[in-house]
Design a protein around this motif. Structure first.
Motif, PDB file in Angstrom:
ATOM      1  N   LYS A  87       0.821  -1.210   0.000  1.00 43.73           N
ATOM      2  CA  LYS A  87       0.000   0.000   0.000  1.00 43.73           C
ATOM      3  C   LYS A  87       0.857   1.262   0.000  1.00 43.73           C
ATOM      4  O   LYS A  87       0.607   2.194  -0.753  1.00 43.73           O
ATOM      5  N   GLN A  88       1.895   1.263   0.845  1.00 45.56           N
ATOM      6  CA  GLN A  88       2.690   2.486   0.953  1.00 45.56           C
ATOM      7  C   GLN A  88       3.436   2.793  -0.337  1.00 45.56           C
ATOM      8  O   GLN A  88       3.460   3.927  -0.801  1.00 45.56           O
ATOM      9  N   ASP A  89       4.068   1.756  -0.900  1.00 44.38           N
ATOM     10  CA  ASP A  89       4.786   1.956  -2.161  1.00 44.38           C
ATOM     11  C   ASP A  89       3.825   2.451  -3.227  1.00 44.38           C
ATOM     12  O   ASP A  89       4.105   3.401  -3.956  1.00 44.38           O
ATOM     13  N   ASP A  91       0.851   3.884  -2.962  1.00 50.18           N
ATOM     14  CA  ASP A  91       0.343   5.235  -2.744  1.00 50.18           C
ATOM     15  C   ASP A  91       1.388   6.274  -3.120  1.00 50.18           C
ATOM     16  O   ASP A  91       1.083   7.289  -3.740  1.00 50.18           O
ATOM     17  N   PHE A  92       2.633   6.019  -2.745  1.00 54.07           N
ATOM     18  CA  PHE A  92       3.683   6.985  -3.039  1.00 54.07           C
ATOM     19  C   PHE A  92       3.847   7.148  -4.550  1.00 54.07           C
ATOM     20  O   PHE A  92       3.785   8.254  -5.075  1.00 54.07           O
ATOM     21  N   ILE A  93       4.056   6.022  -5.218  1.00 54.40           N
ATOM     22  CA  ILE A  93       4.322   6.082  -6.660  1.00 54.40           C
ATOM     23  C   ILE A  93       3.140   6.719  -7.397  1.00 54.40           C
ATOM     24  O   ILE A  93       3.317   7.535  -8.301  1.00 54.40           O
TER      25      ILE A  93
END
Lengths: 643, 298
Positions: A87-89, A91-93
């Motif tokens: 999720k974090q990757d 969302d960032f990308i």
């Protein structure tokens, strides 16, 4: 204010290089070790060099080349698109000002380049070796080009498949699993389906379908079978290219429409979930059925296997999709599945009779193949000098059909095929309209009717000609015949005189045509001819016994027969020694000796067999590997043993 | 201007957002309040162009955000759980952002980094608080027109928190930047935000301008002489009333001057206009729903 509108971001590619560059470097090294270095090492060692053959570059540890080709691209794809599964990757990308399609293409390009470069550098090294050193004598530029082509083809296809499955799932572990399921699915599904059809439809030629058509349904198996030579089919390659392009387009489309909130879901697109659920259930049902089938060969157990397999599939699919073990509150999905199966099996039940009893009319048949080899279209399948047997004569075709009907009437003995004394039978009707009807049975010759039909078929000239190498060689090309006894050690003599060779071949042809078929026996024919021809590297074989009068007479005329002759008069006595029991018998009665000589077999696999040794009066010795089975012993000996 | 119009979103079958609408005006700070799971993060992910709403629309300067690179160039989204590219140093992260955002100001980045005394090490080796500072440096150096931050002040000590608030307010004032900030802490938002929206169970239950709100509600403490008539109170919209001995405490929805004038006319023994916290305003003004607000704010 000017905006940077270029969608190619240097930093994204730089990041990819940092992430997966090492895979590419290791891949280069591994390929280098496997192909160019191996060539160099073999070439520089004179002893190893003589084993080198000029040919494909896939000759060098093909297994490793294959393993690398099906793992490296997958690893590359998994790592490059890993950000979609966290999720974090993710969302960032995706908060960055880059379109998804641009991300997709940049990662795709980075991966493709990182796969192509190691292959290309190795190819350059090989090119250098080819043009600058003597290693060039062991492969041509064409070999090199086809190596590059096949390697890149398989690698890039595997990579595209990995990228495609990356879009379907939201979990890293599922990505890996799904990728291999995806590339194996078509072949695996067909495999399961074919075997399962066999459990219901007697006569369904499983091996025929397995061998002829399955490998090409998965890149993994296709390239495994064809890695050694260049017989890749252009049609199959074109289909793979088309599928590759479709995967590329579909992955892009799926990415653009991907719901990022579904990251961490096993299957991201809700419309695919039923497909996944019922697919897993169906495959695991078939696997369960097949497992029980191979264990028991009984239909009751197969059904048990279906139930157990589909339930297991239900639990697996549901627990993956819903990430909980509490799967049974969705039990109605399973009930849907069962309802579907009832329809499928119901239909199959009605179709079954039509399939099983589908024997073409004699008048429609162009010719029929009769034999034990499903690979009859491929000459490699046949022992040297034999060829596929086709019947075109109506009478012969009628005999084949009578035999087939009798086998069907007696019921499938496939279940008992583990038992002894059953034979495979493959029948392929080639119809006048171009269609083909193929059936495969396992049958036993115990039934007198079957035995009669089998004998009649084997008596036909067609059968004898197809199965006897002497009929399939050019007599004028035979330069030597070794004549030898199968039973006596060191009894070989050679015939090299041209006239004698031709006479001998003529004689044995006559004898074969006149001989009674040897049906339902494994007894060793006492004599054999080994015919060496300039056409083949190996010799062709013709075995015979004392009923081959013409042949024996020729042998007598040239004075060879004496050394081979195994008649009771030449045998002082025979000793029988039980395999496992503490039983030994000494036989010197001439009738009993004759009986035993007629029933000798090479090492019998039956527990109640006896080793046979003998004292021969010409100072010869009997072959070591001869034995006789209890059932074949003369009654008098059996009585003696029971006392 | 950020404009969210009736956005709805379902995760699987669960309705996460139900027709949420609000606006963030240019040069203002909007506080999105709500308990955990209320839908704040989802709103922000939609505004940042990560997720796509099922219904409604999100417009930034009149244009849809989703897959719109030009708009996304001007937005920075700072998630609650920070993410940095693995193994990247402070400088490398700067280069990465510089490649992504056209307005990137390297000088400002270097300045901010030294101001926060951050060394050029791998970001992952920093403490949580320091990572948050790196994130702020990156966000501010990218000079976005819109800064969306999910629970950004968590885990920061008071000094850093104050410094960051200062930087934010500075950019809002100087560059007319709009800020959307989420929190479950009302007190923290009190002296930072211009507007406040409260989200509860996927719905926007209240949206107010803080200045308006403060001038609309008054807290008055007073004492009258014995036997004096309290009839005049009936004219007022009293949200809350308490009495301790002879001291009355009222929370009244009315203009400050009106209230002062009204009470002065009664010549009370004691009269104090007390300051009101945001929390009190919400609780009292919402009346029945106030209980819900108490629950969602800690």
């Amino acid at each position: 204010m000017p905006l940077k509108t270029s969608s190619i971001k240097k930093q994204i590619i730089l990041y990819d290089l940092r992430q997966v560059g090492w895979v590419s470097v290791l891949y280069f090294l591994a390929l280098f070790l496997i192909v160019p270095l191996q060539l160099i090492i073999q070439y520089s060692n004179p002893k190893a060099r003589q084993f080198m053959e000029k040919g494909s570059l896939f000759l060098y540890t093909p297994e490793f080349q294959w393993i690398l080709s099906i793992t490296v691209p997958v690893l590359m794809g998994v790592l490059l698109f890993r950000y979609l599964h966290s999720k974090q990757d993710s969302d960032f990308i995706h908060s960055l000002p880059v379109r998804r399609s641009a991300l997709y293409h940049q990662h795709l390009a980075a991966g493709a380049v990182l796969i192509i470069v190691p292959v290309a550098i190795n190819a350059l090294i090989l090119l250098g070796l080819n043009s600058l050193t003597g290693i060039g004598g062991y492969f041509t530029i064409t070999h090199l080009l086809s190596w590059i082509g096949i390697m890149l083809f398989l690698n890039l296809f595997m990579f595209l498949a990995t990228v495609f499955t990356a879009m379907i799932t939201g979990m890293l572990s599922m990505h890996l699993v799904l990728t291999y399921i995806f590339v194996l699915l078509p072949a695996g599904f067909m495999l399961l389906l074919i075997f399962n059809i066999r459990t219901i439809f007697a006569g369904f030629p499983v091996e025929y379908y397995l061998d002829i058509s399955l490998a090409k349904y998965s890149p993994i198996s296709y390239f495994w079978f064809f890695r050694g030579d260049m017989k890749l089919s252009w049609i199959v390659l074109s289909v793979y290219i088309a599928v590759g392009i479709l995967l590329y387009i579909a992955a892009n489309w799926l990415y653009i429409h991907r719901s990022l909130e579904a990251t961490s879901q096993a299957v991201v697109y809700s419309f695919m979930r039923p497909l996944f659920r019922y697919g897993v259930m169906f495959c695991s049902m078939m696997a369960g059925g097949l497992f029980f089938y191979t264990m028991s060969f009984s239909f009751g157990w197969v059904v048990t296997g279906y139930i157990a397999g589909s339930l297991a599939g239900f639990v697996i699919a549901e627990s993956i999709l819903r990430k909980t073990w509490k799967v049974f509150n969705n039990f109605k999905a399973y009930l849907f599945f069962v309802a579907f199966l009832v329809i499928v099996f119901g239909t199959m039940y009605f179709v079954k009779g039509t399939y099983v009893n589908n024997i073409p009319n004699v008048s429609e048949v162009e010719r029929v193949y009769f034999g034990d080899s499903y690979g009859y279209e491929d000459s490699d399948w046949f022992t040297l000098g034999t060829k596929p047997l086709y019947f075109t004569d109506k009478h012969d075709i009628g005999l084949v059909q009578q035999l087939q009907k009798r086998i069907i009437d007696l019921g499938d003995v496939q279940y008992e095929s583990q038992l002894e004394d059953t034979y495979p039978l493959f029948i392929a009707y080639e119809l006048k309209n171009g269609d083909k009807v193929t059936r495969y049975y396992t049958y036993s010759l115990e039934d007198p009717e079957i035995l009669r039909l089998q004998k009649e078929i084997e008596s036909s000239a067609n059968y004898k000609h197809a199965n006897s190498p002497v009929f399939n060689l050019k007599p004028e090309e035979v330069y030597k015949i070794d004549v030898e006894s199968n039973a006596i050690k060191k009894s070989s003599s050679s015939v090299t005189d041209r006239e004698t060779i031709l006479t001998l071949i003529d004689a044995i042809k006559k004898d074969i045509e006149a001989s009674e078929p040897r049906v339902n026996t494994e007894a060793v024919p006492l004599y054999k001819l080994e015919l060496f021809t300039s056409e083949h590297n190996d010799y062709l074989l013709a075995e015979f016994d004392d009923t081959y009068k013409n042949t024996i007479n020729v042998l007598k005329d040239i004075g060879i027969y004496e050394d081979l002759e195994l008649i009771p008069e030449n045998v002082n006595n025979i000793q029988l020694e039980s395999y496992f029991l503490d039983q030994e018998v000494m036989i010197d009665d001439k009738d009993e000796i004759q009986h035993i000589l007629d029933h000798l077999v090479y090492y019998s696999h039956k527990d109640n067999a006896f080793y046979v040794t003998a004292q021969l009066n010409k100072g010869q010795n009997l072959n070591d590997q001869l034995s006789i089975e209890y059932d074949d012993l003369p009654q008098s000996i059996k009585n003696q043993l029971e006392e | 201007m950020i404009k969210a119009v009736e956005i709805s979103k379902k995760f699987e079958r669960k309705q996460v957002l139900d027709q949420v609408g609000f606006q963030v005006r240019p040069g203002t700070i909007y506080g999105l309040l709500g308990s955990n799971g209320a839908g704040k993060t989802t709103i922000m992910r939609i505004l940042a162009g990560i997720l796509k709403q099922d219904k409604g629309c999100v417009l930034i300067d009149g244009k849809a955000v989703f897959e719109n690179v030009e708009i996304k160039q001007r937005i920075i989204f700072m998630p609650d759980i920070l993410y940095f590219l693995p193994q990247y140093t402070v400088k490398q992260m700067g280069k990465y952002y510089a490649d992504m955002y056209a307005n990137w100001d390297q000088q400002r980045y270097d300045q901010l980094i030294s101001q926060f005394q951050l060394e050029n090490k791998k970001v992952s080796s920093f403490s949580k608080g320091m990572q948050r500072q790196v994130a702020f440096c990156l966000a501010l150096a990218a000079k976005p027109d819109y800064l969306i931050m999910d629970e950004p002040l968590d885990g920061l000590d008071a000094v850093v928190r104050q410094r960051i608030k200062g930087l934010l307010i500075n950019d809002v004032a100087e560059r007319n930047m709009s800020v959307l900030i989420s929190s479950h802490n009302l007190r923290e938002m009190e002296n930072l935000c211009d507007d406040i929206g409260i989200v509860h169970k996927g719905k926007m239950i209240l949206e107010r301008n803080l200045d308006d709100m403060k001038s609309e509600v008054q807290k008055v403490q007073f004492a009258l002489r014995k036997g004096q008539d309290t009839q005049f109170l009936n004219k007022l919209n009293i949200l809350h009333q308490e009495k301790r001995g002879s001291i009355h405490l009222l929370i009244i929805k009315a203009d400050r001057h009106e209230v002062e004038a009204l009470f002065a006319a009664q010549h009370p023994v004691v009269l104090d206009m007390l300051p009101l916290s945001l929390e009190e305003i919400f609780i009292y003004e919402m009346g029945g729903a106030g209980y819900a607000i108490e629950n969602i704010l800690d």
